[in-house]
Design a protein around this motif. Sequence first.
Motif, mmCIF file in Angstrom:
data_model
loop_
_atom_site.group_PDB
_atom_site.id
_atom_site.type_symbol
_atom_site.label_atom_id
_atom_site.label_comp_id
_atom_site.label_asym_id
_atom_site.label_seq_id
_atom_site.Cartn_x
_atom_site.Cartn_y
_atom_site.Cartn_z
ATOM 1 N N PRO A 418 36.721 2.645 24.969
ATOM 2 C CA PRO A 418 37.312 1.391 25.448
ATOM 3 C C PRO A 418 38.111 1.637 26.729
ATOM 4 O O PRO A 418 38.578 2.759 26.967
ATOM 5 C CB PRO A 418 38.239 0.960 24.308
ATOM 6 N N ARG A 419 38.279 0.574 27.518
ATOM 7 C CA ARG A 419 38.931 0.721 28.831
ATOM 8 C C ARG A 419 40.329 1.321 28.716
ATOM 9 O O ARG A 419 40.712 2.210 29.459
ATOM 10 C CB ARG A 419 39.036 -0.645 29.508
ATOM 11 N N TYR A 420 41.158 0.813 27.737
ATOM 12 C CA TYR A 420 42.550 1.294 27.659
ATOM 13 C C TYR A 420 42.585 2.792 27.333
ATOM 14 O O TYR A 420 43.460 3.523 27.792
ATOM 15 C CB TYR A 420 43.364 0.490 26.631
ATOM 16 N N MET A 421 41.580 3.262 26.557
ATOM 17 C CA MET A 421 41.592 4.689 26.216
ATOM 18 C C MET A 421 41.129 5.535 27.390
ATOM 19 O O MET A 421 41.607 6.662 27.580
ATOM 20 C CB MET A 421 40.761 4.948 24.961
ATOM 21 N N ARG A 422 40.228 5.002 28.197
ATOM 22 C CA ARG A 422 39.831 5.740 29.410
ATOM 23 C C ARG A 422 41.052 5.931 30.310
ATOM 24 O O ARG A 422 41.287 7.012 30.841
ATOM 25 C CB ARG A 422 38.721 4.990 30.159
ATOM 26 N N SER A 423 41.854 4.871 30.442
ATOM 27 C CA SER A 423 43.061 4.998 31.289
ATOM 28 C C SER A 423 44.026 5.991 30.672
ATOM 29 O O SER A 423 44.606 6.832 31.367
ATOM 30 C CB SER A 423 43.811 3.666 31.410
ATOM 31 N N MET A 424 44.216 5.888 29.333
ATOM 32 C CA MET A 424 45.172 6.809 28.687
ATOM 33 C C MET A 424 44.727 8.254 28.838
ATOM 34 O O MET A 424 45.547 9.147 29.061
ATOM 35 C CB MET A 424 45.322 6.456 27.197
ATOM 36 N N LEU A 425 43.420 8.487 28.716
ATOM 37 C CA LEU A 425 42.922 9.866 28.840
ATOM 38 C C LEU A 425 43.214 10.427 30.226
ATOM 39 O O LEU A 425 43.479 11.612 30.384
ATOM 40 C CB LEU A 425 41.414 9.907 28.599
ATOM 41 N N GLU A 426 43.165 9.545 31.234
ATOM 42 C CA GLU A 426 43.465 10.018 32.591
ATOM 43 C C GLU A 426 44.945 10.281 32.769
ATOM 44 O O GLU A 426 45.358 11.259 33.378
ATOM 45 C CB GLU A 426 43.011 8.980 33.606
ATOM 46 N N GLU A 427 45.759 9.375 32.210
ATOM 47 C CA GLU A 427 47.207 9.465 32.453
ATOM 48 C C GLU A 427 47.898 10.550 31.638
ATOM 49 O O GLU A 427 48.843 11.171 32.098
ATOM 50 C CB GLU A 427 47.879 8.117 32.104
ATOM 51 N N LEU A 428 47.445 10.735 30.404
ATOM 52 C CA LEU A 428 48.190 11.596 29.478
ATOM 53 C C LEU A 428 47.749 13.056 29.544
ATOM 54 O O LEU A 428 46.661 13.361 30.005
ATOM 55 C CB LEU A 428 47.993 11.102 28.036
ATOM 56 N N GLY A 429 48.613 13.926 29.014
ATOM 57 C CA GLY A 429 48.228 15.322 28.780
ATOM 58 C C GLY A 429 48.342 16.201 30.012
ATOM 59 O O GLY A 429 48.599 15.731 31.116
#
Length: 450
Positions: A418-429
Amino acid sequence: MTQALGVHYLLELRDCDPRIIDDLPEVQRILLEAARRSRATIIDTVFRKFSPQGISGVVIIAESHFSIHTWPEYRYAAVDIYTCGRIDPLSAVGYMIEQFRSGNPAFVMLKRGLLPQPFEDLQFRLGRPRLPVQEDPNEISEWFFLDFINPSSANLIKARRLIFSARSPYQEIEILDTQAFGKCLMLDGRMQSAQVDEFIYHEALVHPAMVTHPNPESVLIIGGGEGATLREVLRHQTVRRAVMVDIDRQVVEACRLFLPEWSDGAFEDPRTELVIDDARHYLTSTGESFDVIIMDITEPLENGPSAPLVTYEMFQIVRSHLKPLGIVAHQSGSTGTSELHFFASIHKTLQAVFQYVAPYSIQITSFAMPWGIVIASDALDPRGLTADEVDRRLRARCEVEKLRFYDGAIHQAIFAWPRYMRSMLEELGQVLYDDGPPLYRPIDYAITIG
Ligand code: SAM
Protein backbone atom coordinates in the motif's frame (compact mmCIF):
# COMPACT_ATOMS: atom_id res chain seq x y z
CA MET A 1 19.66 -16.48 29.20
CA THR A 2 17.90 -16.45 32.54
CA GLN A 3 16.57 -18.76 35.19
CA ALA A 4 13.84 -17.88 37.69
CA LEU A 5 14.48 -18.28 41.41
CA GLY A 6 10.79 -18.26 42.14
CA VAL A 7 7.30 -18.10 40.80
CA HIS A 8 4.70 -15.62 41.99
CA TYR A 9 1.03 -16.40 41.55
CA LEU A 10 -1.31 -13.43 41.85
CA LEU A 11 -4.76 -14.87 42.30
CA GLU A 12 -7.78 -12.69 41.59
CA LEU A 13 -10.82 -14.18 43.33
CA ARG A 14 -13.89 -12.26 42.21
CA ASP A 15 -17.55 -13.04 42.92
CA CYS A 16 -16.63 -14.91 46.14
CA ASP A 17 -19.10 -15.89 48.85
CA PRO A 18 -18.92 -12.72 51.06
CA ARG A 19 -19.69 -14.68 54.26
CA ILE A 20 -16.77 -17.05 53.74
CA ILE A 21 -14.22 -14.33 52.99
CA ASP A 22 -15.32 -12.44 56.13
CA ASP A 23 -15.06 -15.49 58.40
CA LEU A 24 -11.64 -15.40 60.08
CA PRO A 25 -11.37 -19.08 61.19
CA GLU A 26 -12.61 -20.24 57.79
CA VAL A 27 -10.23 -18.03 55.80
CA GLN A 28 -7.35 -19.20 58.00
CA ARG A 29 -8.38 -22.85 57.60
CA ILE A 30 -8.63 -22.55 53.79
CA LEU A 31 -5.24 -20.88 53.42
CA LEU A 32 -3.55 -23.43 55.66
CA GLU A 33 -5.17 -26.33 53.83
CA ALA A 34 -4.17 -24.78 50.48
CA ALA A 35 -0.58 -24.55 51.69
CA ARG A 36 -0.69 -28.19 52.86
CA ARG A 37 -2.15 -29.33 49.54
CA SER A 38 0.70 -27.68 47.68
CA ARG A 39 3.10 -29.70 49.88
CA ALA A 40 4.55 -26.53 51.47
CA THR A 41 6.29 -26.62 54.86
CA ILE A 42 4.21 -24.35 57.14
CA ILE A 43 6.21 -22.23 59.61
CA ASP A 44 3.80 -19.64 61.01
CA THR A 45 0.53 -17.78 60.45
CA VAL A 46 -0.82 -14.31 61.26
CA PHE A 47 -4.46 -13.42 60.54
CA ARG A 48 -6.42 -10.25 61.46
CA LYS A 49 -10.10 -9.32 61.09
CA PHE A 50 -10.95 -5.69 60.36
CA SER A 51 -14.00 -3.65 61.25
CA PRO A 52 -16.57 -3.54 59.81
CA GLN A 53 -15.33 -6.26 57.48
CA GLY A 54 -12.34 -7.78 55.69
CA ILE A 55 -9.46 -10.02 56.62
CA SER A 56 -5.70 -9.93 56.12
CA GLY A 57 -3.60 -13.00 56.65
CA VAL A 58 -0.30 -14.59 55.84
CA VAL A 59 0.96 -18.16 56.04
CA ILE A 60 4.72 -18.24 56.16
CA ILE A 61 6.10 -21.36 54.53
CA ALA A 62 9.68 -22.55 54.22
CA GLU A 63 9.35 -21.95 50.47
CA SER A 64 8.14 -18.30 51.10
CA HIS A 65 4.49 -17.31 51.71
CA PHE A 66 0.77 -17.44 51.02
CA SER A 67 -1.09 -14.18 51.74
CA ILE A 68 -4.68 -12.97 51.48
CA HIS A 69 -6.59 -9.74 51.73
CA THR A 70 -10.38 -9.80 51.45
CA TRP A 71 -13.03 -7.21 50.58
CA PRO A 72 -16.34 -8.92 51.43
CA GLU A 73 -18.28 -5.80 50.33
CA TYR A 74 -16.91 -6.33 46.82
CA ARG A 75 -16.99 -10.15 47.06
CA TYR A 76 -13.29 -9.98 46.21
CA ALA A 77 -10.15 -11.58 47.65
CA ALA A 78 -6.55 -10.97 46.56
CA VAL A 79 -4.29 -13.96 47.16
CA ASP A 80 -0.54 -14.04 46.54
CA ILE A 81 1.53 -17.19 46.54
CA TYR A 82 5.24 -16.80 46.20
CA THR A 83 7.36 -19.94 46.09
CA CYS A 84 10.88 -20.85 45.19
CA GLY A 85 9.49 -23.60 43.01
CA ARG A 86 9.77 -26.75 45.12
CA ILE A 87 6.04 -26.94 45.80
CA ASP A 88 2.96 -27.31 43.64
CA PRO A 89 0.99 -24.03 43.94
CA LEU A 90 -1.44 -24.93 41.18
CA SER A 91 -3.28 -27.43 43.42
CA ALA A 92 -3.62 -24.68 46.04
CA VAL A 93 -4.99 -22.30 43.42
CA GLY A 94 -7.76 -24.71 42.41
CA TYR A 95 -8.61 -25.45 46.05
CA MET A 96 -8.96 -21.76 47.00
CA ILE A 97 -11.11 -20.95 43.97
CA GLU A 98 -13.46 -23.73 45.03
CA GLN A 99 -13.47 -22.99 48.79
CA PHE A 100 -14.04 -19.24 48.44
CA ARG A 101 -16.75 -20.06 45.85
CA SER A 102 -15.19 -17.61 43.41
CA GLY A 103 -17.41 -17.37 40.34
CA ASN A 104 -14.87 -15.36 38.37
CA PRO A 105 -11.27 -16.26 39.21
CA ALA A 106 -8.08 -15.43 37.32
CA PHE A 107 -4.42 -15.68 38.03
CA VAL A 108 -1.22 -14.18 36.78
CA MET A 109 2.05 -16.05 37.06
CA LEU A 110 5.29 -14.09 37.16
CA LYS A 111 8.80 -15.49 37.06
CA ARG A 112 10.83 -13.78 39.81
CA GLY A 113 14.56 -13.52 40.46
CA LEU A 114 15.84 -14.03 36.95
CA LEU A 115 19.52 -15.00 36.88
CA PRO A 116 22.02 -15.83 34.17
CA GLN A 117 21.87 -19.52 33.37
CA PRO A 118 24.91 -21.66 32.52
CA PHE A 119 24.96 -24.29 29.79
CA GLU A 120 22.63 -27.23 30.23
CA ASP A 121 22.35 -30.27 28.04
CA LEU A 122 19.10 -31.04 26.30
CA GLN A 123 16.60 -32.06 28.93
CA PHE A 124 13.03 -33.10 28.61
CA ARG A 125 11.39 -31.36 31.48
CA LEU A 126 7.95 -32.87 31.39
CA GLY A 127 6.99 -32.96 35.03
CA ARG A 128 9.68 -30.44 36.04
CA PRO A 129 7.79 -27.32 35.11
CA ARG A 130 8.77 -23.71 34.87
CA LEU A 131 5.26 -23.42 33.49
CA PRO A 132 2.28 -25.52 34.56
CA VAL A 133 3.06 -28.70 32.67
CA GLN A 134 0.49 -31.47 32.67
CA GLU A 135 2.13 -34.78 33.47
CA ASP A 136 -0.80 -36.69 32.07
CA PRO A 137 -1.10 -35.62 28.43
CA ASN A 138 -4.76 -36.63 28.36
CA GLU A 139 -5.59 -34.20 31.10
CA ILE A 140 -6.13 -30.84 29.49
CA SER A 141 -5.19 -27.73 31.46
CA GLU A 142 -5.76 -24.29 30.05
CA TRP A 143 -3.70 -21.21 30.71
CA PHE A 144 -2.44 -18.32 28.65
CA PHE A 145 1.05 -17.96 27.27
CA LEU A 146 2.37 -14.50 26.52
CA ASP A 147 3.97 -14.36 23.07
CA PHE A 148 6.34 -11.39 22.80
CA ILE A 149 5.73 -10.52 19.17
CA ASN A 150 8.16 -7.64 19.21
CA PRO A 151 9.46 -5.03 21.64
CA SER A 152 6.18 -3.13 21.89
CA SER A 153 3.46 -5.73 21.91
CA ALA A 154 2.56 -9.23 22.96
CA ASN A 155 -0.20 -11.70 22.27
CA LEU A 156 -1.97 -13.99 24.73
CA ILE A 157 -2.32 -17.52 23.44
CA LYS A 158 -4.49 -20.06 25.21
CA ALA A 159 -2.30 -23.09 25.81
CA ARG A 160 -3.48 -26.57 26.65
CA ARG A 161 -0.22 -28.27 27.43
CA LEU A 162 3.47 -27.58 27.62
CA ILE A 163 5.00 -30.37 25.56
CA PHE A 164 8.65 -29.50 25.91
CA SER A 165 10.64 -26.89 27.77
CA ALA A 166 14.40 -26.40 27.92
CA ARG A 167 16.98 -23.68 28.12
CA SER A 168 19.74 -24.14 25.57
CA PRO A 169 22.99 -22.16 25.64
CA TYR A 170 21.37 -19.79 23.13
CA GLN A 171 17.68 -19.46 23.95
CA GLU A 172 14.64 -20.63 25.88
CA ILE A 173 12.79 -23.31 23.95
CA GLU A 174 9.15 -24.15 24.50
CA ILE A 175 6.83 -26.35 22.51
CA LEU A 176 3.19 -25.81 23.43
CA ASP A 177 -0.08 -27.29 22.41
CA THR A 178 -2.49 -24.40 21.96
CA GLN A 179 -6.20 -24.18 21.42
CA ALA A 180 -6.07 -21.84 18.44
CA PHE A 181 -2.96 -22.92 16.55
CA GLY A 182 -2.20 -26.51 17.55
CA LYS A 183 1.44 -27.20 18.38
CA CYS A 184 3.72 -24.15 18.43
CA LEU A 185 7.46 -23.61 18.74
CA MET A 186 8.38 -20.63 20.91
CA LEU A 187 11.95 -19.35 21.27
CA ASP A 188 12.68 -16.75 23.94
CA GLY A 189 8.94 -16.35 24.36
CA ARG A 190 8.35 -15.62 20.68
CA MET A 191 6.27 -17.61 18.24
CA GLN A 192 8.42 -19.29 15.58
CA SER A 193 5.82 -21.37 13.82
CA ALA A 194 2.50 -23.04 14.50
CA GLN A 195 0.91 -26.24 13.27
CA VAL A 196 -2.10 -24.63 11.59
CA ASP A 197 -0.27 -22.08 9.48
CA GLU A 198 3.45 -22.92 9.39
CA PHE A 199 2.95 -23.83 5.72
CA ILE A 200 2.16 -20.18 4.92
CA TYR A 201 5.36 -18.91 6.52
CA HIS A 202 7.63 -21.60 5.09
CA GLU A 203 6.21 -21.63 1.57
CA ALA A 204 6.28 -17.82 1.46
CA LEU A 205 9.87 -17.70 2.71
CA VAL A 206 11.23 -20.32 0.34
CA HIS A 207 9.42 -20.43 -2.99
CA PRO A 208 9.51 -16.84 -4.32
CA ALA A 209 13.34 -16.85 -4.22
CA MET A 210 13.68 -20.49 -5.35
CA VAL A 211 11.34 -19.97 -8.30
CA THR A 212 13.05 -16.73 -9.30
CA HIS A 213 16.32 -18.63 -9.68
CA PRO A 214 16.35 -20.40 -13.08
CA ASN A 215 18.01 -23.56 -11.79
CA PRO A 216 18.60 -23.72 -8.01
CA GLU A 217 20.90 -26.67 -7.36
CA SER A 218 22.72 -25.68 -4.17
CA VAL A 219 20.87 -24.07 -1.30
CA LEU A 220 22.03 -22.83 2.10
CA ILE A 221 19.51 -22.44 4.92
CA ILE A 222 20.63 -20.26 7.80
CA GLY A 223 18.69 -21.16 10.96
CA GLY A 224 15.40 -22.87 10.17
CA GLY A 225 15.58 -25.19 13.23
CA GLU A 226 12.15 -26.78 12.66
CA GLY A 227 13.28 -28.29 9.33
CA ALA A 228 10.23 -26.94 7.49
CA THR A 229 12.25 -24.47 5.41
CA LEU A 230 14.40 -27.45 4.41
CA ARG A 231 11.23 -29.41 3.55
CA GLU A 232 10.09 -26.64 1.18
CA VAL A 233 13.54 -26.26 -0.43
CA LEU A 234 13.69 -29.99 -1.15
CA ARG A 235 10.38 -29.84 -3.01
CA HIS A 236 12.38 -28.40 -5.92
CA GLN A 237 13.73 -31.35 -7.89
CA THR A 238 16.53 -29.13 -9.24
CA VAL A 239 18.12 -29.14 -5.75
CA ARG A 240 21.13 -31.43 -5.44
CA ARG A 241 22.46 -30.18 -2.14
CA ALA A 242 20.80 -28.36 0.77
CA VAL A 243 22.97 -27.31 3.69
CA MET A 244 21.14 -26.22 6.84
CA VAL A 245 23.23 -24.38 9.44
CA ASP A 246 21.55 -23.85 12.79
CA ILE A 247 23.40 -22.78 15.90
CA ASP A 248 21.18 -24.69 18.32
CA ARG A 249 21.21 -28.49 18.30
CA GLN A 250 18.58 -28.53 21.03
CA VAL A 251 16.03 -26.68 18.86
CA VAL A 252 16.66 -29.05 15.97
CA GLU A 253 16.41 -32.16 18.14
CA ALA A 254 13.31 -31.00 19.99
CA CYS A 255 11.60 -30.20 16.68
CA ARG A 256 12.54 -33.55 15.16
CA LEU A 257 11.11 -35.29 18.19
CA PHE A 258 8.02 -33.23 18.99
CA LEU A 259 7.20 -31.52 15.67
CA PRO A 260 8.12 -34.21 13.12
CA GLU A 261 5.39 -33.01 10.71
CA TRP A 262 7.39 -29.79 10.22
CA SER A 263 10.44 -31.48 8.65
CA ASP A 264 8.42 -34.39 7.23
CA GLY A 265 11.49 -36.53 6.52
CA ALA A 266 13.63 -33.65 5.18
CA PHE A 267 16.52 -34.37 7.57
CA GLU A 268 16.74 -37.91 6.21
CA ASP A 269 16.84 -36.77 2.56
CA PRO A 270 20.24 -37.69 1.02
CA ARG A 271 20.55 -34.16 -0.40
CA THR A 272 20.52 -32.66 3.13
CA GLU A 273 23.57 -31.75 5.17
CA LEU A 274 22.84 -30.53 8.69
CA VAL A 275 25.55 -28.39 10.27
CA ILE A 276 25.36 -27.24 13.89
CA ASP A 277 27.26 -23.97 13.92
CA ASP A 278 26.87 -20.24 14.11
CA ALA A 279 25.99 -19.30 10.53
CA ARG A 280 28.41 -16.40 10.42
CA HIS A 281 31.24 -18.61 11.64
CA TYR A 282 30.23 -21.29 9.13
CA LEU A 283 30.26 -18.82 6.21
CA THR A 284 33.61 -17.33 7.16
CA SER A 285 35.16 -20.80 7.31
CA THR A 286 33.77 -22.30 4.08
CA GLY A 287 34.70 -21.51 0.51
CA GLU A 288 31.43 -22.94 -0.83
CA SER A 289 28.94 -20.78 -2.73
CA PHE A 290 25.25 -21.31 -3.29
CA ASP A 291 22.49 -20.55 -5.77
CA VAL A 292 20.01 -19.65 -3.05
CA ILE A 293 20.52 -18.66 0.59
CA ILE A 294 17.46 -18.64 2.85
CA MET A 295 17.86 -16.83 6.17
CA ASP A 296 15.26 -18.26 8.54
CA ILE A 297 16.53 -16.85 11.80
CA THR A 298 15.08 -15.62 15.07
CA GLU A 299 14.47 -11.96 15.87
CA PRO A 300 17.86 -10.23 16.34
CA LEU A 301 17.55 -9.66 20.10
CA GLU A 302 20.41 -7.76 21.72
CA ASN A 303 23.13 -10.29 22.67
CA GLY A 304 21.03 -13.04 21.07
CA PRO A 305 22.52 -15.51 18.58
CA SER A 306 20.98 -13.90 15.49
CA ALA A 307 21.90 -10.26 16.23
CA PRO A 308 25.19 -10.52 14.22
CA LEU A 309 23.29 -11.96 11.24
CA VAL A 310 21.41 -8.81 10.19
CA THR A 311 24.23 -6.33 9.65
CA TYR A 312 25.82 -4.76 6.57
CA GLU A 313 29.00 -6.76 7.26
CA MET A 314 27.07 -10.06 7.48
CA PHE A 315 25.17 -9.38 4.26
CA GLN A 316 28.52 -8.74 2.54
CA ILE A 317 29.65 -12.18 3.75
CA VAL A 318 26.39 -13.72 2.50
CA ARG A 319 26.83 -11.99 -0.87
CA SER A 320 30.35 -13.38 -1.23
CA HIS A 321 28.91 -16.93 -0.94
CA LEU A 322 26.41 -16.51 -3.79
CA LYS A 323 26.99 -17.88 -7.26
CA PRO A 324 26.61 -15.37 -10.14
CA LEU A 325 22.81 -15.76 -10.34
CA GLY A 326 22.57 -16.08 -6.56
CA ILE A 327 19.58 -14.88 -4.57
CA VAL A 328 18.81 -14.48 -0.85
CA ALA A 329 15.52 -14.60 1.06
CA HIS A 330 15.55 -13.13 4.56
CA GLN A 331 12.84 -13.39 7.23
CA SER A 332 12.85 -9.80 8.41
CA GLY A 333 10.29 -9.50 11.20
CA SER A 334 6.93 -7.90 11.62
CA THR A 335 5.56 -5.41 9.10
CA GLY A 336 2.96 -4.13 11.55
CA THR A 337 3.00 -0.32 11.38
CA SER A 338 4.20 -0.01 14.99
CA GLU A 339 7.22 -2.19 14.20
CA LEU A 340 8.00 -1.17 10.66
CA HIS A 341 11.23 0.63 11.63
CA PHE A 342 12.83 -2.79 12.39
CA PHE A 343 11.79 -4.28 9.08
CA ALA A 344 12.76 -1.03 7.30
CA SER A 345 16.26 -1.22 8.83
CA ILE A 346 16.83 -4.75 7.54
CA HIS A 347 15.44 -3.68 4.16
CA LYS A 348 17.76 -0.64 4.03
CA THR A 349 20.75 -2.78 5.07
CA LEU A 350 20.07 -5.26 2.28
CA GLN A 351 19.62 -2.33 -0.13
CA ALA A 352 23.09 -1.11 0.85
CA VAL A 353 24.58 -4.45 -0.25
CA PHE A 354 22.49 -5.82 -3.14
CA GLN A 355 21.31 -4.37 -6.44
CA TYR A 356 17.75 -5.77 -6.43
CA VAL A 357 15.86 -5.79 -3.14
CA ALA A 358 12.23 -6.91 -3.12
CA PRO A 359 10.32 -6.74 0.19
CA TYR A 360 7.00 -8.48 0.73
CA SER A 361 4.54 -9.04 3.50
CA ILE A 362 2.26 -11.94 4.34
CA GLN A 363 -0.47 -12.70 6.87
CA ILE A 364 0.11 -15.54 9.33
CA THR A 365 -2.60 -15.62 11.98
CA SER A 366 -0.44 -17.26 14.66
CA PHE A 367 2.13 -14.44 14.32
CA ALA A 368 -0.59 -11.91 15.29
CA MET A 369 0.91 -9.28 12.99
CA PRO A 370 1.72 -9.14 9.28
CA TRP A 371 5.16 -10.60 8.63
CA GLY A 372 7.88 -9.46 6.25
CA ILE A 373 10.43 -11.18 4.06
CA VAL A 374 13.01 -9.52 1.83
CA ILE A 375 14.54 -11.03 -1.31
CA ALA A 376 17.90 -9.65 -2.43
CA SER A 377 20.15 -10.39 -5.40
CA ASP A 378 22.64 -8.76 -7.74
CA ALA A 379 21.23 -10.56 -10.75
CA LEU A 380 17.56 -11.45 -10.30
CA ASP A 381 14.41 -9.53 -9.41
CA PRO A 382 11.42 -11.69 -8.40
CA ARG A 383 9.04 -8.88 -9.40
CA GLY A 384 9.91 -9.49 -13.05
CA LEU A 385 8.33 -12.97 -13.17
CA THR A 386 4.82 -13.30 -14.58
CA ALA A 387 2.28 -15.49 -12.79
CA ASP A 388 2.30 -17.90 -15.75
CA GLU A 389 6.07 -18.25 -15.62
CA VAL A 390 5.96 -18.94 -11.86
CA ASP A 391 3.33 -21.65 -12.41
CA ARG A 392 5.31 -23.13 -15.29
CA ARG A 393 8.49 -23.34 -13.22
CA LEU A 394 6.62 -24.83 -10.27
CA ARG A 395 5.03 -27.50 -12.46
CA ALA A 396 8.42 -28.37 -13.95
CA ARG A 397 10.15 -28.70 -10.55
CA CYS A 398 7.67 -29.54 -7.79
CA GLU A 399 4.60 -31.60 -7.00
CA VAL A 400 2.44 -28.47 -7.12
CA GLU A 401 -0.57 -30.14 -5.51
CA LYS A 402 1.44 -30.32 -2.27
CA LEU A 403 1.71 -26.52 -2.10
CA ARG A 404 -1.10 -24.93 -0.10
CA PHE A 405 -0.14 -21.25 -0.18
CA TYR A 406 2.14 -20.40 -3.06
CA ASP A 407 1.45 -20.16 -6.80
CA GLY A 408 1.83 -17.65 -9.63
CA ALA A 409 -1.11 -15.50 -8.51
CA ILE A 410 0.26 -15.21 -4.96
CA HIS A 411 3.73 -14.41 -6.29
CA GLN A 412 2.27 -11.44 -8.15
CA ALA A 413 0.20 -10.28 -5.19
CA ILE A 414 2.72 -10.37 -2.35
CA PHE A 415 5.08 -7.75 -3.75
CA ALA A 416 2.35 -5.09 -3.85
CA TRP A 417 2.58 -2.62 -0.94
CA PRO A 418 0.00 0.00 0.00
CA ARG A 419 1.09 3.60 -0.64
CA TYR A 420 1.45 4.56 3.07
CA MET A 421 3.72 1.56 3.68
CA ARG A 422 5.90 2.39 0.68
CA SER A 423 6.42 5.86 2.17
CA MET A 424 7.08 4.44 5.64
CA LEU A 425 9.63 1.98 4.26
CA GLU A 426 11.50 4.89 2.68
CA GLU A 427 11.34 7.13 5.72
CA LEU A 428 12.00 4.68 8.53
CA GLY A 429 15.00 2.63 9.61
CA GLN A 430 18.73 2.81 9.08
CA VAL A 431 21.56 0.65 7.76
CA LEU A 432 22.68 -1.72 10.53
CA TYR A 433 26.38 -2.16 11.22
CA ASP A 434 28.25 -4.61 13.49
CA ASP A 435 29.24 -1.82 15.89
CA GLY A 436 25.87 -0.03 15.74
CA PRO A 437 23.17 0.02 18.42
CA PRO A 438 21.14 -3.21 18.89
CA LEU A 439 17.95 -3.57 16.90
CA TYR A 440 15.88 -5.39 19.52
CA ARG A 441 16.18 -5.34 23.28
CA PRO A 442 15.10 -8.61 24.86
CA ILE A 443 12.25 -8.89 27.33
CA ASP A 444 13.62 -11.52 29.67
CA TYR A 445 10.60 -12.53 31.66
CA ALA A 446 7.41 -14.38 30.89
CA ILE A 447 3.93 -14.05 32.30
CA THR A 448 1.06 -16.45 31.99
CA ILE A 449 -2.51 -15.57 32.83
CA GLY A 450 -5.20 -18.19 33.16
N1 SAM B 1 10.14 -18.65 11.75
C1 SAM B 1 10.99 -18.03 12.65
C2 SAM B 1 10.63 -16.64 13.01
O1 SAM B 1 9.56 -16.21 12.71
O2 SAM B 1 11.45 -15.96 13.66
C3 SAM B 1 12.42 -18.42 12.58
C4 SAM B 1 12.46 -19.90 12.78
S1 SAM B 1 13.85 -20.81 13.14
C5 SAM B 1 13.29 -21.73 14.51
C6 SAM B 1 15.07 -19.77 13.79
C7 SAM B 1 16.38 -20.52 14.03
O3 SAM B 1 17.46 -19.62 13.89
C8 SAM B 1 16.51 -21.15 15.41
O4 SAM B 1 16.47 -22.54 15.29
C9 SAM B 1 17.85 -20.63 15.92
O5 SAM B 1 18.59 -21.59 16.62
C10 SAM B 1 18.52 -20.20 14.62
N2 SAM B 1 19.61 -19.24 14.79
C11 SAM B 1 19.63 -18.13 15.53
N3 SAM B 1 20.83 -17.53 15.45
C12 SAM B 1 21.61 -18.31 14.64
C13 SAM B 1 22.96 -18.23 14.20
N4 SAM B 1 23.76 -17.24 14.60
N5 SAM B 1 23.41 -19.18 13.36
C14 SAM B 1 22.60 -20.20 12.96
N6 SAM B 1 21.32 -20.33 13.37
C15 SAM B 1 20.83 -19.39 14.20
